[in-house]
Design a protein around this motif. Structure first.
Motif, PDB file in Angstrom:
ATOM      1  N   TRP A  57       0.812  -1.214   0.000  1.00 51.54           N
ATOM      2  CA  TRP A  57       0.000   0.000   0.000  1.00 51.54           C
ATOM      3  C   TRP A  57       0.849   1.269   0.000  1.00 51.54           C
ATOM      4  CZ3 TRP A  57      -3.678  -1.985   4.422  1.00 51.54           C
ATOM      5  CH2 TRP A  57      -4.642  -2.837   3.858  1.00 51.54           C
ATOM      6  N   SER A  70       1.333   1.567  -3.795  1.00 51.54           N
ATOM      7  CA  SER A  70       0.250   1.297  -4.740  1.00 51.54           C
ATOM      8  C   SER A  70      -1.011   2.104  -4.473  1.00 51.54           C
ATOM      9  CB  SER A  70      -0.114  -0.200  -4.712  1.00 51.54           C
ATOM     10  OG  SER A  70      -0.601  -0.581  -3.430  1.00 51.54           O
ATOM     11  N   THR A  71      -1.033   2.943  -3.430  1.00 54.26           N
ATOM     12  CA  THR A  71      -2.223   3.721  -3.109  1.00 54.26           C
ATOM     13  C   THR A  71      -1.901   5.211  -3.086  1.00 54.26           C
ATOM     14  OG1 THR A  71      -1.868   3.708  -0.711  1.00 54.26           O
ATOM     15  CG2 THR A  71      -3.071   1.843  -1.661  1.00 54.26           C
ATOM     16  N   GLU A  72      -2.919   6.012  -3.276  1.00 52.94           N
ATOM     17  CA  GLU A  72      -2.740   7.462  -3.211  1.00 52.94           C
ATOM     18  C   GLU A  72      -2.319   7.901  -1.812  1.00 52.94           C
ATOM     19  OE1 GLU A  72      -5.173  11.652  -4.061  1.00 52.94           O
ATOM     20  OE2 GLU A  72      -6.143   9.707  -4.462  1.00 52.94           O
ATOM     21  N   SER A  73      -2.880   7.258  -0.777  1.00 55.04           N
ATOM     22  CA  SER A  73      -2.525   7.639   0.590  1.00 55.04           C
ATOM     23  C   SER A  73      -1.060   7.356   0.895  1.00 55.04           C
ATOM     24  CB  SER A  73      -3.422   6.904   1.595  1.00 55.04           C
ATOM     25  OG  SER A  73      -3.364   5.499   1.409  1.00 55.04           O
ATOM     26  N   LYS A 130      -4.785   0.994   5.615  1.00 58.77           N
ATOM     27  CA  LYS A 130      -4.608   1.445   4.240  1.00 58.77           C
ATOM     28  C   LYS A 130      -4.701   2.963   4.124  1.00 58.77           C
ATOM     29  CE  LYS A 130      -6.149   0.506  -0.498  1.00 58.77           C
ATOM     30  NZ  LYS A 130      -7.089  -0.260  -1.349  1.00 58.77           N
ATOM     31  N   ARG A 131      -5.481   3.586   4.991  1.00 60.58           N
ATOM     32  CA  ARG A 131      -5.636   5.040   4.901  1.00 60.58           C
ATOM     33  C   ARG A 131      -4.339   5.774   5.246  1.00 60.58           C
ATOM     34  NH1 ARG A 131      -6.284   7.248  10.078  1.00 60.58           N
ATOM     35  NH2 ARG A 131      -6.915   5.780  11.705  1.00 60.58           N
TER      36      ARG A 131
END
Length: 474
Positions: free
Chosen positions: A62, A65-68, A195-196
């Protein structure tokens, strides 16, 4: 949908764009490119661009791979207004639960990244960078202590969202602190991440393999572990516990009188702090956690056991503290009416008891700004007064602080000094955390003094004495 040629000519605050391109190092694969602009418009036209090659094998993490996760990487890169991530495109069926092992040497695409990425990075840079010619785009290095990892559980909480539990093998400095390979040692830990805010480790505990793992070819995914609650490995938890040295004599007297010391912990996570306080120091602990799914994870994967020594409740920590304070005040004059907030059974059980310590480990996570602790609403005077009212005559309020700015830290210090009698701090020395300790009364064990109480000696046996010695008065 195809990207317009002019799409990246200027900074657009908080804009996040992902796309794929052919991999120049491998003709039958793709690269994922993610571009994120800072949420703050740069003050001048010479906005800096940085690029990062995602570590091979961690493309599903994450963090990358995530915006956060991307936002946190950008936030931690000083002076960068646009951060470009480049990594292998995940194939169908890949997910964050695969086993990761750090490559023994750089892959071919890493070795050539500086050369083949330059035209791409220039094409993704704003026009303002070209006013003095062709700019140099700095290539950022991402390094951490991770050797290998495996995700053992994923779930979704109603408030915190997606979370995962992972077992990791990390590389840490040995006690001599010398920076060379021979001074590094390997250690296994279990982690909880959201994840956040994937770059932030919510809980981390020490784990030990059940059997010998020294044989070649053994993967972390093949190992079974035992939980070890004897030490606190999360950077700021031992300093928080060290604060108890200030009231060690009072706690010792309570124990000698046949009573267990009592702690209220706002924010439970995996429960490492609660378990340590009960098993190593004999406390009775009340924990408040906002998301019930987090408590389930704490029980199943981190060994948190609710019994006569640990009570846990689901709810907002600040609201729980304010309601408990109000309930206690009303109880002094008359029996209060029950409401339906879910706290009453615990309020009634605790109403006649003051806490020796209230420990606050709450964060306010905003992916645009980074992590701050405690939440902004905790700085309010009514919240601090509620905390004070729940403490015994010699009690202390202990707060894990990650200040977003000096003004936030100064405001918190100022408000604490207005409400409490004395204020102390511990610098965790990791560049992020401070521990603030607010005392109800001045009758506490002086910093640098020579306490010989039984509790103080026990405290020194379970946490590094250096944290006790690092307490300073504000």
């Amino acid at each position: 949908m195809a990207l317009e040629a002019r799409a990246f000519e200027s900074i657009h605050p908080s804009r996040y764009i992902c796309f794929t391109i052919p991999n120049p190092s491998c003709s039958d694969s793709l690269l994922r490119v993610a571009v994120l602009d800072s949420h703050i418009q740069p003050a001048d036209e010479s906005s800096q661009v940085g690029a990062l090659l995602v570590p091979e094998g961690r493309e599903a993490d994450w963090i990358f791979s995530t915006e956060s996760g991307h936002s946190q990487l950008l936030y931690s890169s000083q002076g960068i207004c646009r951060l470009i991530l480049v990594g292998n495109q995940l194939k169908e069926g890949d997910c964050a639960s695969h086993i990761y092992c750090r490559p023994s040497e750089c892959s071919l695409h890493q070795q050539g990244f500086e050369v083949w990425s330059k035209p791409l990075l220039l094409a993704l840079s704003p026009r303002s960078l070209f006013k003095n010619g062709i700019p140099e785009i700095p290539l950022l290095n991402y390094e951490d202590d991770l050797i290998s990892s495996v995700v053992i559980h994923q779930c979704v909480g109603c408030l915190v969202g997606e979370m995962l539990v992972e077992d990791v093998e990390i590389e840490i400095e040995s006690e001599n602190g010398v920076h060379h390979s021979s001074s590094l040692k390997r250690e296994f830990r279990r982690r909880l991440r959201f994840k956040r805010m994937p770059n932030l480790i919510q809980t981390e505990i020490h784990i030990v393999p059940e059997t010998d793992h020294s044989c070649d070819g053994v993967s972390i995914g093949d190992l079974k572990f035992m939980l070890d609650h004897r030490i606190l490995v999360h950077p700021y938890l031992a300093p928080m516990v060290a604060s108890l040295s200030l009231i060690a004599e009072n706690i010792a007297r309570r124990i000698q009188s046949g009573f267990k010391p009592k702690a209220l912990c706002l924010g439970v996570g995996g429960g490492a702090l609660l378990t340590f306080l009960t098993t190593q120091l004999g406390f009775e602990v009340t924990g408040v956690e906002s998301d019930g799914e987090v408590l389930k994870v704490a029980k199943h994967y981190f060994g948190l056991e609710a019994d006569e020594s640990i009570q846990v409740v689901v709810g907002d920590g600040i609201e729980f503290m304010k309601k408990t304070a109000c309930h206690k005040k009303m109880h002094t004059f008359a029996s209060s009416e029950h409401d339906n907030n879910g706290f009453d059974h615990l309020l009634d059980a605790k109403i006649s008891h003051d806490f020796d310590v209230v420990m606050v480990d709450l964060d306010s996570s905003d992916i645009r700004n980074g992590t701050s602790s405690p939440p902004l609403e905790f700085v309010r005077r009514d919240v601090l007064l509620a905390a004070k009212s729940l403490l015994s005559e010699n009690g202390i309020l202990v707060i894990n602080v990650i200040p977003l700015s000096k003004s936030f830290y100064d405001t918190l210090v100022n408000h604490l000094q207005q409400v409490f009698c004395e204020l102390h701090k511990i610098d965790v020395r990791n560049g992020e955390n401070f521990v603030l300790i607010a005392a109800v009364s001045p009758q506490i064990f002086p910093v640098g003094g020579h306490c010989k109480s039984s509790f103080f000696m026990q405290l020194k046996s379970v946490i590094p004495e250096s944290w006790i010695n690092s307490i300073s008065k504000i």
